[in-house]
Scaffold this motif. Sequence first.
Motif, short mmCIF file in Angstrom:
data_model
loop_
_atom_site.label_atom_id
_atom_site.label_comp_id
_atom_site.label_asym_id
_atom_site.label_seq_id
_atom_site.Cartn_x
_atom_site.Cartn_y
_atom_site.Cartn_z
N THR A 361 0.85 -1.19 0.00
CA THR A 361 0.00 0.00 0.00
C THR A 361 0.88 1.24 0.00
N ALA A 362 0.61 2.17 -0.90
CA ALA A 362 1.46 3.36 -1.05
C ALA A 362 0.98 4.49 -0.13
N GLU A 363 1.95 5.16 0.50
CA GLU A 363 1.65 6.28 1.38
C GLU A 363 1.67 7.62 0.65
N ASN A 364 2.38 7.70 -0.47
CA ASN A 364 2.54 8.95 -1.20
C ASN A 364 3.00 8.62 -2.62
N PRO A 365 3.14 9.60 -3.50
CA PRO A 365 3.55 9.31 -4.88
C PRO A 365 4.89 8.60 -5.00
N GLU A 366 5.88 8.98 -4.16
CA GLU A 366 7.18 8.33 -4.22
C GLU A 366 7.06 6.86 -3.83
N ASP A 367 6.28 6.60 -2.79
CA ASP A 367 6.05 5.23 -2.34
C ASP A 367 5.36 4.42 -3.44
N TYR A 368 4.41 5.05 -4.12
CA TYR A 368 3.68 4.38 -5.19
C TYR A 368 4.62 4.01 -6.33
N LYS A 369 5.50 4.93 -6.69
CA LYS A 369 6.43 4.65 -7.78
C LYS A 369 7.38 3.52 -7.41
N LEU A 370 7.91 3.55 -6.17
CA LEU A 370 8.83 2.50 -5.73
C LEU A 370 8.15 1.14 -5.81
N LYS A 371 6.94 1.03 -5.28
CA LYS A 371 6.29 -0.28 -5.17
C LYS A 371 5.77 -0.79 -6.51
N THR A 372 5.26 0.10 -7.36
CA THR A 372 4.81 -0.38 -8.68
C THR A 372 6.00 -0.82 -9.52
N THR A 373 7.10 -0.08 -9.45
CA THR A 373 8.30 -0.46 -10.21
C THR A 373 8.87 -1.76 -9.69
N LEU A 374 8.92 -1.92 -8.37
CA LEU A 374 9.37 -3.16 -7.75
C LEU A 374 8.54 -4.35 -8.26
N LEU A 375 7.23 -4.20 -8.26
CA LEU A 375 6.35 -5.29 -8.69
C LEU A 375 6.50 -5.59 -10.17
N GLN A 376 6.67 -4.55 -10.99
CA GLN A 376 6.90 -4.78 -12.43
C GLN A 376 8.17 -5.59 -12.65
N ASP A 377 9.21 -5.27 -11.89
CA ASP A 377 10.47 -6.00 -12.04
C ASP A 377 10.34 -7.44 -11.55
#
Length: 431
Positions: A361-377
Amino acid sequence: AAMQMKGAAAAHAGSREWLPTPESSKRQLQQQAAAATTPRQQQDDEHGGRSRVFRFKTAFTNTIFDVLKGQPGWVETSGTDWDLYWASKKEMREEIDKMALNNSQRVNHFRNFYEIARKDLLIKNLKRMKKQPDLPAKWDFFPATFGMPTEYSLFLDEFKRSPPGTVWIMKPISKSQGKGIFLFTKLNQIAGWRTDMPRDASQTPPEAYVVQRYIASPYLIGGKKFDLRIYALVMSYTPLVVYLYRSGFARFSHHRFSLDDINNTYIHLTNVAVQKTSDSYTGHAKWDLVNVRQFVTAKHGAEAARKVFNDIQAVIVHCLLSVQRVMFQDRHCFELYGYDILIDSDLKPWVLEVNASPSMTAENPEDYKLKTTLLQDVLYIVDVENKRPHTAMPEEHVGGFDLIYHGTKYYSESCFLGTMNPRVHSRPEYC
């Protein structure tokens, strides 16, 4: 069920305060998840698309759903015809563990994931490895720990040998987000776990806990305690194949550290779920891992920073080695672990726990980018569609992941943890 899940996902996206409206939120989430061309999308362009539809199943409505839904040509299913099931731990135990999977199906947990993810079992496995004299590695990266109430007498012996006023921490074995954790210095504060207490048949036995010696001298930044969340992807236990993600974050307490008040959980627990309930919570409780490494480098020098991050990488590998022989190897399974690591004032890393379902779950835009990119990889490495060429040796660098262990080879000569991740650090504030 599929429509309900989609509705839940839309409601979840709309509730994020950092996005303006539900409709624009949905559009922005889709655009942000697909902003950078992923290695998988590049392959799709080169190969001219897919030969069949791939189906995913998940009950999660956070970044996991966003990324799975954003995969070109993938569709959601609520049945058993899935190619990829991103399951919760409960679903793994109650549903998937009873299934015979077909050749094409992949799931995000190993069947006995709890051997590393449950606090008491992780410690049991680490203690077993520590007793083997023929292992060259140092197994002193976890504090003195005992299962309660089963090891109360062993804990009592350790307690009596410890200096007066030593602080201990109690943690329930199966809870997360800081629930049920407390600190103590006196035996009467944990009388409920004594094994010699008389109990009648009507009394409920005490909840299973672990008790650990509290790390009383944590490394502080700005006078505040923090721990690190680090991601490791295990593709196989036999042979052991481990990728480590370069990016992660530090979670900070919002109160200055002190042992004068051990009852104040806001001082001693860095979990975001705990900190969010504090009156002083500002919403800025995280640092990017790059910033932590840069801070340590600036204060202690590049060699000290290199050593501490190399030591963290070694801790991650040793935890996995401790459970390798007891894990059920299954080629249908992979696992993304979230390690919680604490650094003490001597720059020594300690493992606090290993999460088999780290929060996405993302807390802010930076968190969202980190976690979506992590999952894509993760999805690119898992390769549900079987599009990557199969070689005897896995790729050493994939997206933001770096191969750190394969078979019996440990890539200790290089550690990219906390360095720039081009998949995440593309904006000026990270440079």
